[in-house]
Design a protein around this motif. Structure first.
Motif, mmCIF file in Angstrom:
data_model
loop_
_atom_site.group_PDB
_atom_site.id
_atom_site.type_symbol
_atom_site.label_atom_id
_atom_site.label_comp_id
_atom_site.label_asym_id
_atom_site.label_seq_id
_atom_site.Cartn_x
_atom_site.Cartn_y
_atom_site.Cartn_z
ATOM 1 N N LEU A 253 0.848 -1.186 0.000
ATOM 2 C CA LEU A 253 0.000 0.000 0.000
ATOM 3 C C LEU A 253 0.890 1.244 0.000
ATOM 4 N N GLU A 254 0.446 2.286 -0.683
ATOM 5 C CA GLU A 254 1.250 3.513 -0.747
ATOM 6 C C GLU A 254 0.380 4.723 -0.449
ATOM 7 N N ASP A 255 0.885 5.572 0.411
ATOM 8 C CA ASP A 255 0.216 6.835 0.736
ATOM 9 C C ASP A 255 1.283 7.921 0.702
ATOM 10 N N SER A 256 1.560 8.426 -0.498
ATOM 11 C CA SER A 256 2.651 9.380 -0.690
ATOM 12 C C SER A 256 2.102 10.715 -1.161
ATOM 13 N N SER A 257 2.788 11.765 -0.769
ATOM 14 C CA SER A 257 2.396 13.103 -1.193
ATOM 15 C C SER A 257 3.606 14.014 -1.068
ATOM 16 N N GLY A 258 3.899 14.748 -2.149
ATOM 17 C CA GLY A 258 5.045 15.649 -2.121
ATOM 18 C C GLY A 258 6.337 14.879 -1.927
ATOM 19 N N SER A 259 7.116 15.335 -0.954
ATOM 20 C CA SER A 259 8.390 14.672 -0.671
ATOM 21 C C SER A 259 8.238 13.510 0.305
ATOM 22 N N ARG A 260 7.028 13.297 0.820
ATOM 23 C CA ARG A 260 6.799 12.216 1.776
ATOM 24 C C ARG A 260 6.339 10.970 1.034
ATOM 25 N N ARG A 261 6.971 9.857 1.339
ATOM 26 C CA ARG A 261 6.589 8.583 0.741
ATOM 27 C C ARG A 261 6.391 7.560 1.851
ATOM 28 N N ARG A 262 5.209 6.975 1.890
ATOM 29 C CA ARG A 262 4.890 6.002 2.932
ATOM 30 C C ARG A 262 4.366 4.724 2.295
#
Length: 350
Positions: A253-262
């Motif tokens: 699962l990926e929840d990324s936005s801008g410079s943040r990657r999770r």
């Protein structure tokens, strides 16, 4: 032509349908099965051409068989994609049926691949054997607990003749003795059933050239090879190995936005049986292939045992996909490889 948008539920279906010649729009709620079957048979008796659209859902086999018998077109759509096309915040059965009808009329309905009836029936064979093996495992675990409570710890040797005799020789209380007897009887009935189902799977693999090719890969047995062929269907449905991994729920699962990657745990979308079989087969491959063993231990030291197992299962899924797509056996795969991510001209532009 009659175009029908169907919001299907186990007990009823809400439909919105339009006659493309007259433009007349109607809505109805049909109870299962008698009222719904009567409605569709009346359309067939009128000689009308009918197309039905519905979301992918379970418990609709009888409905699909009915439409196939009446020679009606059935379009099954991706429920997640249909959900993204909903604009209004209100959600009712009527609005769902109207949305499906609207997408069909606009030629924007997200159809998905549907396996044949033979494919589905063979999947039932795989699921039946899988469930029987799970039931046998639960029985064996309970009998192991009975043996441990009596001081007998012999693991796999409990299922040999000597271990069985020791288990049956224990003097237990009346209900404990009854439980032991019933568990042993159930186990004796399951073993021949599982053996029969295993032989049936092996016979089906002999009829399937694709499954036989996949079986040449180390660690891949008849069950995994046949399941991969049945569930993937046509290899040309996917453009690359990443899509295969995503289809089987082996990507995070990926929840990324801008410079943040999770990145989270794997999505677990897709067929759970094939995902389970790939994890099991990958562990066998790790034990038999030095290259895989080295890769597995490297991942295990960095990310842990569980993540390493899933990573190797994903790697195996991609390899089987390329074998299936290129019609290669394992020796050809080792010789040519998938060339995934490499330029078309390996020696540079020409």
């Amino acid at each position: 032509m009659i175009i029908i948008g169907c919001d299907y539920h186990p007990g009823f279906q809400q439909i919105a349908y339009v006659d493309t010649e007259t433009g007349e729009l109607q809505e109805r709620a049909l109870q299962h099965r008698e009222e719904a079957e009567k409605f569709y048979r009346e359309l067939a008796d009128q000689g009308l051409k009918v197309r039905v659209g519905m979301e992918a859902s379970g418990h609709a086999r009888w409905f699909e068989r009915l439409l196939a018998e009446l020679n009606f077109d059935l379009w099954i759509g991706d429920a997640a994609e249909i959900r993204t096309k909903r604009v209004r915040k209100q959600k009712t059965d009527r609005q769902d049926a109207q949305l499906i009808l609207k997408l069909m009329l606009k030629d924007d309905f997200p159809r998905i691949w549907v396996p044949s009836w033979e494919n589905r029936d063979l999947r039932q064979l795989l699921w039946h054997r899988h469930r029987m093996v799970q039931a046998r495992t639960r029985l064996m675990n309970q009998l192991q607990a009975v043996a441990l409570n009596e001081g007998l710890r012999c693991k796999k040797r409990l299922w040999r003749e000597a271990g069985r005799q020791q288990l049956e020789a224990f003097r237990l209380a009346p209900w404990a003795s009854r439980r032991r007897q019933d568990l042993l009887e159930l186990l004796d009935r399951l073993n021949p059933t599982i053996a029969e189902l295993t032989q049936a799977i092996e016979r089906e693999v002999e009829k399937c050239p694709e499954a036989r090719r996949l079986q040449t890969h180390p660690g891949v047995g008849p069950l995994t090879a046949l399941a991969f062929v049945l569930i993937i269907g046509r290899a040309d449905r996917f453009r690359c190995g990443k899509q295969i991994a995503s289809y089987l729920g082996l990507v995070p699962l990926e929840d990324s936005s801008g410079s943040r990657r999770r990145l989270g745990h794997i999505t677990k979308q897709g067929n759970s049986l094939l995902r389970f079989l790939l994890v099991e087969a990958a562990q066998v491959t790790v034990r038999s292939d030095p290259g895989w063993r080295s890769k597995y231990h490297h991942l295990m030291m960095r990310r842990g045992r569980k993540i390493a197992k899933v990573a190797m299962a994903r790697r195996l899924a991609v390899r089987l996909y390329w074998m299936m797509r290129q019609e290669w056996n394992y020796e050809q795969l080792k010789k040519f490889g998938s060339h995934a991510g490499q330029p078309v001209h390996r020696d540079g532009a020409q």
